[in-house]
Write a protein that holds these residues in place. Structure first.
Motif, short mmCIF file in Angstrom:
data_model
loop_
_atom_site.label_atom_id
_atom_site.label_comp_id
_atom_site.label_asym_id
_atom_site.label_seq_id
_atom_site.Cartn_x
_atom_site.Cartn_y
_atom_site.Cartn_z
N ASP A 15 -9.24 5.52 -6.10
CA ASP A 15 -9.78 6.06 -4.85
C ASP A 15 -9.11 7.42 -4.58
O ASP A 15 -7.92 7.49 -4.25
CB ASP A 15 -9.49 5.09 -3.71
N ALA A 19 0.83 -1.20 0.00
CA ALA A 19 0.00 0.00 0.00
C ALA A 19 0.86 1.25 0.00
O ALA A 19 0.60 2.22 -0.71
CB ALA A 19 -0.93 -0.01 1.21
N GLY A 79 -6.19 6.51 -2.21
CA GLY A 79 -6.43 5.19 -1.63
C GLY A 79 -5.19 4.32 -1.61
O GLY A 79 -4.31 4.45 -2.48
N LYS A 80 -5.12 3.42 -0.64
CA LYS A 80 -3.95 2.53 -0.52
C LYS A 80 -3.92 1.44 -1.57
O LYS A 80 -2.85 1.05 -2.04
CB LYS A 80 -3.95 1.88 0.87
N THR A 81 -5.08 0.91 -1.91
CA THR A 81 -5.11 -0.25 -2.80
C THR A 81 -5.84 0.01 -4.11
O THR A 81 -5.51 -0.60 -5.13
CB THR A 81 -5.78 -1.45 -2.09
N ASP A 82 -6.82 0.90 -4.11
CA ASP A 82 -7.57 1.21 -5.33
C ASP A 82 -7.01 2.48 -5.95
O ASP A 82 -7.15 3.57 -5.39
CB ASP A 82 -9.06 1.40 -4.99
N SER A 117 -4.27 6.69 2.37
CA SER A 117 -5.03 5.93 3.36
C SER A 117 -6.36 5.52 2.74
O SER A 117 -6.77 6.06 1.72
CB SER A 117 -5.27 6.75 4.64
N ASN A 118 -7.03 4.59 3.39
CA ASN A 118 -8.32 4.14 2.88
C ASN A 118 -9.49 4.95 3.41
O ASN A 118 -10.63 4.71 3.02
CB ASN A 118 -8.53 2.65 3.20
#
Length: 250
Positions: free
Chosen positions: A219, A97, A213-216, A178-179
């Protein structure tokens, strides 16, 4: 029209002492904003521990069930390896991430410096969202990452960027990977604003947190900060931090 920052009234040096971020101005070492806000925590440590435990258990469960489904005999040795792998899983996920966030931030820093950003299929999404948002907000960036400190209040930090809007007003910008938006983010930006105003003698009209976003990769969430209220909240947290540093046992 503001096109660049004036010479700072205070020279700030950033260094790491025993793994702690320290900001020095006028020969005095000041704690970081992040360290100061650790006094309020907001349950972050507990939430992180719960997340890490959940991810470790998830991997262990998947590995064990997979072995049973495949008819693999479970031995002390392979169960031990599964437990070790599960123990490392949260750190692997955090590193992945952080890597995506770092690539987006590096691209933005290159853009600010007038260099060609290095982009891949994931980071180009976040970077493109950022550029489009900047155009809609009509913000011109006049400075990238700079260390700041406040001898008046006794703290230091690194702000990500300083911009000017179409009304020639100074805006502090902070990038976050961050998410979700955390409640301490406005306090961080408010602290940077206090130190920036003290160092440069410029009034800051607004502050914005831009979350990736961390993963998307898609995001993307920019938010305005209520600067007046956030400054007051940070100074209260600073007061608690200083109080907790004092000797409280009789």
């Amino acid at each position: 029209m503001i096109t660049s920052l004036p010479k700072p009234k205070i020279d700030v040096e950033f260094k790491i002492i025993k793994r702690a971020h320290v900001y020095t101005a006028g020969g005095v070492n000041y704690p970081s904003v992040t360290k100061i806000l650790g006094v309020i925590d907001n349950g972050k440590s507990n939430a992180l521990a719960i997340w890490a435990r959940r991810e470790a258990l998830k991997l262990a469960q998947n590995e064990l069930f997979g072995a049973l489904d495949n008819g693999t005999a479970l031995t002390y040795e392979n169960v031990s390896e599964i437990i070790k792998s599960a123990d490392r899983q949260p750190d692997k996920l955090k590193d992945a991430a952080a890597d995506l966030g770092t690539r987006v931030h590096d691209a933005i820093d290159a853009y600010i410096l007038g260099k060609e950003p290095v982009l891949d299929d994931e980071s180009v999404v976040g970077f493109t969202n950022f550029i489009e948002w900047m155009g809609k907000e009509k913000i011109r960036i006049i400075s990238g990452d700079i260390p700041v400190a406040s001898p008046e209040w006794g703290f230091g930090g690194r702000l990500d960027s300083v911009g000017v809007n179409d009304k020639n007003e100074v805006i502090i910008l902070d990038w976050k990977t961050s998410n979700a938006l955390r409640s301490e983010y406005p306090l961080q930006v408010a602290a940077y604003t206090l130190a920036f105003e003290e160092m440069y003698g410029l009034h800051v009209s607004g502050a914005k947190v831009v979350r990736f976003g961390k993963t998307d990769p898609a995001d993307f969430e920019p938010r305005d900060v209520k600067l007046k209220e956030a400054k007051l909240a940070f100074l209260r947290a600073l007061g608690l931090y200083k109080a907790m540093k004092a000797e409280l046992w009789a």
